[in-house]
Write a protein that holds these residues in place. Structure first.
Motif, PDB file in Angstrom:
ATOM      1  N   ASP A  78       2.721   1.383  -6.350  1.00 50.57           N
ATOM      2  CA  ASP A  78       1.616   1.567  -7.305  1.00 50.57           C
ATOM      3  C   ASP A  78       2.167   1.984  -8.662  1.00 50.57           C
ATOM      4  OD1 ASP A  78      -0.474   0.829  -5.680  1.00 50.57           O
ATOM      5  OD2 ASP A  78      -0.846   2.852  -4.925  1.00 50.57           O
ATOM      6  N   ASP A  79       3.096   2.890  -8.659  1.00 55.04           N
ATOM      7  CA  ASP A  79       3.716   3.336  -9.913  1.00 55.04           C
ATOM      8  C   ASP A  79       4.539   2.221 -10.551  1.00 55.04           C
ATOM      9  OD1 ASP A  79       2.588   5.817  -9.516  1.00 55.04           O
ATOM     10  OD2 ASP A  79       4.390   6.675  -8.580  1.00 55.04           O
TER      11      ASP A  79
ATOM     12  N   GLU B 290       2.454   4.522  -2.855  1.00 50.30           N
ATOM     13  CA  GLU B 290       2.415   5.144  -4.175  1.00 50.30           C
ATOM     14  C   GLU B 290       3.590   4.681  -5.030  1.00 50.30           C
ATOM     15  OE1 GLU B 290       2.180   9.340  -3.862  1.00 50.30           O
ATOM     16  OE2 GLU B 290       0.249   9.351  -2.797  1.00 50.30           O
TER      17      GLU B 290
ATOM     18  N   ARG C  12      -1.212  -3.393 -13.586  1.00 52.59           N
ATOM     19  CA  ARG C  12      -2.178  -3.270 -12.494  1.00 52.59           C
ATOM     20  C   ARG C  12      -3.407  -4.154 -12.726  1.00 52.59           C
ATOM     21  NH1 ARG C  12      -2.097  -1.027  -7.244  1.00 52.59           N
ATOM     22  NH2 ARG C  12      -4.253  -1.201  -6.557  1.00 52.59           N
TER      23      ARG C  12
ATOM     24  N   ASP D 213       0.855  -1.186   0.000  1.00 47.54           N
ATOM     25  CA  ASP D 213       0.000   0.000   0.000  1.00 47.54           C
ATOM     26  C   ASP D 213       0.895   1.242   0.000  1.00 47.54           C
ATOM     27  OD1 ASP D 213      -2.088   1.766   0.128  1.00 47.54           O
ATOM     28  OD2 ASP D 213      -2.552   1.417   2.243  1.00 47.54           O
TER      29      ASP D 213
ATOM     30  N   ILE E 190      -3.904  -6.945  -6.199  1.00 45.60           N
ATOM     31  CA  ILE E 190      -3.125  -6.178  -5.225  1.00 45.60           C
ATOM     32  C   ILE E 190      -4.037  -5.704  -4.102  1.00 45.60           C
ATOM     33  CG2 ILE E 190      -1.661  -4.152  -4.894  1.00 45.60           C
ATOM     34  CD1 ILE E 190      -0.982  -4.307  -7.884  1.00 45.60           C
TER      35      ILE E 190
ATOM     36  N   ALA F 220       2.122  -0.172 -12.140  1.00 48.37           N
ATOM     37  CA  ALA F 220       1.035   0.472 -12.892  1.00 48.37           C
ATOM     38  C   ALA F 220       0.784  -0.201 -14.241  1.00 48.37           C
ATOM     39  CB  ALA F 220       1.355   1.953 -13.083  1.00 48.37           C
TER      40      ALA F 220
END
Length: 229
Positions: A90-91, A87, A97, A85, A102, A94
């Protein structure tokens, strides 16, 4: 960070296996990480949770590693769930995704929907081990089979009783028919002497004898009938 100091922790929860990968990971550590991840994926487990919350990836090569791991587990009918969790991650993921599942934690995955919870306790098929059932599913399956067997037994028993009742009715009707046949034979044999005496001229008079109890009464009945004529 040297390859022999890679921090990989494993927690086994039965059907769930949580692998925690920590540290700053570059191209130098990739072969060792691949080796250890492949080894863990060959072990028992239905759901593999790869916790990356404390991992920092310096190169994109790890994406290919995780894609290979995903394909391998899918071939074994197992599931791969990524746990993080942040950013940054996440990037990093991406591009894929929509391919990876996730979640911020293992409990969040379990609480994400009824379908996943059913999968979590459901049937897991593995190529090497065949069908594996979690204890709760084994108990539920056993209860289902027992319930089905009891229902089938009750249906068969009810049909058996119905068949027995019909057989009893058939036997009773057959016995009644045999009594009627014997009674008709007895009446026909009784009419013989009356025919010789000329008392009975027509077989239709047999219906009168049906209400008469003995020969004397019957003869009196015939005599009274002649006087009335």
């Amino acid at each position: 960070m040297r390859s022999d100091l890679i921090d990989i922790q494993v927690e086994d929860y039965g059907e769930d296996v949580e692998i925690t990968l920590s540290g700053s990971l570059g191209a130098f550590q990739l072969p060792a990480v691949r080796e250890k991840i492949d080894m863990l994926a060959d072990g028992p487990g239905c759901f593999f949770f790869l916790n990356l919350s404390h991992a920092h990836f310096k190169v994109n090569d790890y994406l290919d590693l995780f894609l290979e791991l995903l394909n391998k587990l899918q071939a074994q009918n197992s599931k791969l769930v990524l746990i993080f969790d942040s950013e940054e991650l996440d990037d990093y993921f991406a591009k894929y995704r929509n391919i990876f599942e996730i979640f911020p934690s293992r409990s969040a995955y379990k609480d994400s929907g009824m379908s996943k919870q059913l999968q979590q306790i459901g049937i897991h098929y593995a190529v090497k081990t065949g069908i594996k059932l979690s204890p709760s599913v084994a108990i539920a399956g056993a209860l289902l089979i027992v319930g089905w067997a009891i229902t089938l037994f009750l249906i068969v028993a009810a049909q058996g009783r119905e068949i027995a009742d019909k057989q009893a009715q058939i036997i009773a009707l057959q016995a009644q028919k045999e009594r009627y046949v014997r009674e008709i034979d007895r009446l026909e044999s009784s009419i013989g002497p009356l025919r010789k005496l000329g008392v009975v001229q027509d077989t239709t008079m047999l219906s009168s004898f049906g209400i008469i109890q003995d020969w004397v009464t019957y003869l009196e009945y015939l005599e009274n009938s002649r006087r009335e004529k």
